[in-house]
Motif scaffolding. Structure first.
Motif, mmCIF file in Angstrom:
data_model
loop_
_atom_site.group_PDB
_atom_site.id
_atom_site.type_symbol
_atom_site.label_atom_id
_atom_site.label_comp_id
_atom_site.label_asym_id
_atom_site.label_seq_id
_atom_site.Cartn_x
_atom_site.Cartn_y
_atom_site.Cartn_z
ATOM 1 N N PRO A 68 -0.013 0.294 -8.436
ATOM 2 C CA PRO A 68 -0.774 0.170 -7.184
ATOM 3 C C PRO A 68 -1.881 1.219 -7.073
ATOM 4 O O PRO A 68 -1.749 2.339 -7.558
ATOM 5 C CB PRO A 68 0.286 0.400 -6.104
ATOM 6 N N GLU A 69 -2.941 0.831 -6.413
ATOM 7 C CA GLU A 69 -4.036 1.755 -6.139
ATOM 8 C C GLU A 69 -3.579 2.793 -5.120
ATOM 9 O O GLU A 69 -3.880 3.974 -5.246
ATOM 10 C CB GLU A 69 -5.252 0.998 -5.608
ATOM 11 N N ASP A 70 -2.843 2.341 -4.112
ATOM 12 C CA ASP A 70 -2.336 3.233 -3.071
ATOM 13 C C ASP A 70 -1.023 3.838 -3.559
ATOM 14 O O ASP A 70 0.001 3.173 -3.629
ATOM 15 C CB ASP A 70 -2.116 2.447 -1.777
ATOM 16 N N LYS A 71 -1.051 5.113 -3.911
ATOM 17 C CA LYS A 71 0.119 5.768 -4.503
ATOM 18 C C LYS A 71 1.261 5.956 -3.502
ATOM 19 O O LYS A 71 2.374 6.269 -3.890
ATOM 20 C CB LYS A 71 -0.268 7.123 -5.109
ATOM 21 N N SER A 72 1.014 5.738 -2.204
ATOM 22 C CA SER A 72 2.090 5.856 -1.219
ATOM 23 C C SER A 72 3.117 4.736 -1.396
ATOM 24 O O SER A 72 4.213 4.818 -0.846
ATOM 25 C CB SER A 72 1.519 5.838 0.199
ATOM 26 N N GLU A 73 2.782 3.711 -2.148
ATOM 27 C CA GLU A 73 3.742 2.649 -2.426
ATOM 28 C C GLU A 73 4.867 3.126 -3.347
ATOM 29 O O GLU A 73 5.888 2.465 -3.472
ATOM 30 C CB GLU A 73 3.032 1.444 -3.045
#
Length: 68
Positions: free
Chosen positions: A14-19
């Motif tokens: 994922p681009e959003d590392k909070s995932e």
């Protein structure tokens, strides 16, 4: 060549590392539960070993008494 293509279908970064946070949480939870379970099994095993040794000593004492 086809195998490499099939592997790429299942890879997801994922681009959003909070995932990664929920996955990390669950991985740590299962790791802790695994360690606790392992320690519990070792503890139960030691208790069973002690009971077995006591039982074996009792049987050996009875055999010694019967021989005398």
């Amino acid at each position: 060549m086809t195998g490499l293509f099939l592997l790429q279908l299942f890879l997801y970064f994922p681009e959003d590392k909070s995932e990664y946070i929920p996955a990390t949480f669950w991985m740590l939870l299962f790791l802790v539960l695994t360690v606790l379970t392992f320690r519990w099994i070792v503890r139960v095993s030691k208790r069973q070993e002690e009971k077995t040794k006591e039982f074996e000593e009792e049987i050996n004492r009875e055999r010694q008494q019967q021989k005398q």
